[in-house]
Design an enzyme around this catalytic site. Structure first.
Site, short mmCIF file in Angstrom:
data_model
loop_
_atom_site.label_atom_id
_atom_site.label_comp_id
_atom_site.label_asym_id
_atom_site.label_seq_id
_atom_site.Cartn_x
_atom_site.Cartn_y
_atom_site.Cartn_z
CG HIS A 422 -0.49 0.09 2.53
ND1 HIS A 422 -0.20 1.29 3.14
CD2 HIS A 422 -0.23 -0.88 3.46
CE1 HIS A 422 0.21 1.07 4.37
NE2 HIS A 422 0.21 -0.23 4.59
CG ASP A 434 2.57 0.27 7.95
OD1 ASP A 434 2.16 -0.29 6.92
OD2 ASP A 434 1.85 0.53 8.93
CD GLU A 468 -3.22 -1.23 5.41
OE1 GLU A 468 -3.35 -2.23 6.14
OE2 GLU A 468 -2.69 -0.16 5.80
CD GLU A 469 -1.54 2.15 7.66
OE1 GLU A 469 -2.25 1.48 8.45
OE2 GLU A 469 -0.32 1.94 7.53
CG ASP A 496 0.91 -3.69 5.14
OD1 ASP A 496 1.75 -2.82 5.44
OD2 ASP A 496 -0.29 -3.61 5.45
CG HIS A 567 0.27 2.12 12.88
ND1 HIS A 567 -0.94 1.50 13.14
CD2 HIS A 567 0.58 1.77 11.60
CE1 HIS A 567 -1.33 0.82 12.08
NE2 HIS A 567 -0.41 0.97 11.12
#
Length: 604
Positions: A422, A434, A468-469, A496, A567
């Site tokens: 992504h 990420d 995606e997130e 991912d 994140h």
């Protein structure tokens, strides 16, 4: 051999020490187990199996430091040759058990793998003590929980051989030279470090790429131009509506029992507080069960902190995704969650959460492990904890795009082998890990095949998923748009969960499909990337496609520290490694090519 009983689990482990020179198989010391685990014969010095107290058999030379480094090196090589066995409570539980039973005050190096309910732990330990204990000693400990049968395929098992037949097995092995050509080109040739260099430029130029932002759309345009510059022009973008949630002011202040600012990151789609914030007492729960047992009046009007200790991401993330709804159902005014990570340097971790219809939407955020523990200590001592939470954000819908890049097949161009990652990221950090790494190894696959003039029978399609997130939005839109063509997806892959040293694939599919992939992975034993992890739900985006029976896989890599940075502001280029990214690139490309070129489709 020391055998200990921990609850209902029988635990066996071996201590070994290097003393004098003698070549032997280290694994001869281990309990008997599936042959796939004991794949190496390591030449190290003579080993002494310890039972009871540790005897002093130290040599008088000064080579101990070299031996310690040697053992560490072996751990790096072996760290992903796990045997996948059923559940163990937690990494911390393992550490506490070892400290209790081995008189250890320092465990210096841990390699911990947990895929869903499967766990294997490899630990390098230093023992410090006095008297009959070594003042300094180095031990390699393999800690094995023997609970149930391994969930991985042995090398060409009788079952796989019967399903595939010798002709297909021999055909797959014939790709060894092509695989070597790809690896040589990526690791030594013109593509050496290119994946890293291009990722670096991309991340430095765009930084965070939040769903719905102009920065994300600019980064998509950049990737299209980068691909066109490689003379690969079969590129399509598909528009879709995506959420655009923007973090604004966020502040949590502890008012009682003392004044303190609490580090915070709001969770995706969180609603705002009133301008003056929300002020209330905190109630702390370590699990949903404990929360469910609490009466409504205990929670109503309070701020709920879910302080669940990290076990696995899949298990613990539910407190982030569901916490606000569960708390609101009992009348809480806000919810907080202990960040979903096993490690922290006072760094909060954001992520998605999901509201439910007919349940009041309350503000929700993640706080650090350190602050969660502080609040919990006050709370367990019976002290009143009062917080003021101020959070402001905005939410709207924007247009974004999935990006599809095709390297057409020669014989069956309508059939697809998809590689994907992504392109969006959270608004904190830079989205390097990420999912910048997954994005770029998937971008590189068709580029490398074109450069090497390796055109397979089926089409290799790279997809850069958007949004995606905030809930797999791009993948869901693709699945819906192409639902009448899903029968043409021969195999779908996603990276991912980091692009660290590749170790194999986590595969969903039939037994025959897994046998084919396992046979292909045998070609990658030289880089320790031959592990097949059986799962019904690999990856993140591709789960919306795999759930309908399409065979697929996610990259299985040495990502033990992935959730340290996940994140957070720490997701930067500093996490990436050029050599490991090259290995992932070569592995990803070679696997995609072989699957796209072999004579048989991956069965469903």
């Amino acid at each position: 051999m020391l055998i200990a009983q921990a609850g209902k689990e029988k635990v066996e482990f071996v201590n070994s020490q290097t003393t004098s020179s003698d070549d032997a198989s280290f694994f001869s010391l281990l309990p008997k187990g599936p042959e796939r685990l004991w794949t190496y014969s390591i030449q190290i010095e003579e080993k002494v199996v310890m039972t009871g107290k540790v005897e002093d058999t130290r040599s008088q030379d000064r080579s101990r430091k070299k031996k310690v480094l040697l053992l560490k090196s072996y751990l790096v090589q072996l760290k992903t040759h796990y045997i996948l066995l059923h559940s163990y409570p937690s990494q911390n539980g393992v550490i506490r058990f070892l400290q209790t039973h081995l008189d250890s005050k320092c465990i210096s190096m841990i390699r911990y793998s947990n895929k869903k309910d499967s766990t294997f732990i490899t630990i390098s330990q230093y023992l410090w003590g006095s008297g009959e204990m070594y003042s300094v000693g180095c031990f390699l400990i393999l800690f094995i929980i023997t609970i149930s049968e391994a969930k991985s395929l042995p090398k060409t098992s009788d079952k796989c051989r019967a399903l595939l037949g010798d002709d297909l097995i021999n055909e797959i092995s014939s790709y060894q030279n092509i695989k070597e050509d790809i690896f040589k080109y990526v690791l030594e040739g013109e593509f050496k470090s290119k994946t890293y260099d291009e990722l670096e430029k991309f991340v430095d130029m765009f930084g965070a790429r939040i769903s719905g932002s102009q920065v994300l759309e600019d980064s998509i345009d950049y990737m299209i131009k980068l691909t066109q510059d490689e003379d690969l022009t079969d590129i399509v973008t598909e528009e879709l509506e995506v959420p655009h949630w923007v973090r604004e002011q966020e502040k949590i202040t502890m008012l009682e029992p003392r004044s303190k600012n609490i580090a915070v990151l709001g969770l995706g789609r969180s609603v705002s507080t009133p301008p003056e914030g929300v002020t209330s007492d905190v109630v702390v729960f370590s699990s949903f069960k404990e929360f469910d047992d609490a009466p409504i009046e205990y929670v109503e009007g309070k701020i709920v902190l879910f302080n669940a200790i990290y076990t696995t991401y899949g298990e613990t993330a539910s407190y982030r995704t569901q916490g606000a709804v569960r708390a609101a159902e009992k009348g809480a005014v806000a919810s907080l969650v202990r960040s979903i990570t096993p490690f922290s340097i006072n760094s909060p971790h954001t992520g998605s959460q999901y509201y439910s219809e007919n349940v009041t939407k309350i503000p929700t955020a993640a706080i650090t492990l350190e602050d969660a523990d502080l609040i919990n200590r006050f709370y367990t001592r019976g002290e009143k904890v009062v917080l003021n939470i101020k959070m402001q954000s905005s939410f709207e819908t924007k247009t974004s795009r999935n990006t599809l890049i095709d390297f057409k097949g020669t014989k069956n161009p309508e059939k697809l082998v998809i590689v994907s990652g992504h392109i969006d990221s959270w608004d904190v950090g830079q989205g390097a890990m990420d999912d910048g790494g997954g994005l770029f190894v998937s971008w590189a696959a068709p580029i490398i095949l074109k450069r090497l003039n390796l055109r397979p029978k089926r089409t290799v399609r790279a997809i850069f998923w958007t949004a995606e997130e905030l809930g797999l939005i791009g993948a869901a839109a693709y699945a819906e748009k192409h639902k009448n063509e899903s029968h043409n997806i021969n195999f779908i892959m996603e990276s991912d969960e980091g692009t660290f040293a590749p170790r194999g694939l986590a595969v969903a599919g039939t037994q025959e499909a897994r046998c084919i992939i396992a046979e292909i992975l045998k070609l990658f034993e030289s880089i320790n990337a031959s592990t097949l992890v059986e799962t019904d739900s690999p990856g993140s985006d591709i789960t919306v496609i795999v759930k309908d029976g399409v065979p697929g896989a996610s990259l299985h890599n040495a990502n033990e520290n992935y959730f340290w940075f996940h994140h957070t502001e720490g997701d930067t280029m500093n996490v990436e490694n050029p050599e490991e990214l090259d290995l992932c690139t070569a592995f990803w490309t070679a696997v995609a090519y072989i699957i796209a070129d072999i004579s048989v489709d991956i069965p469903r």
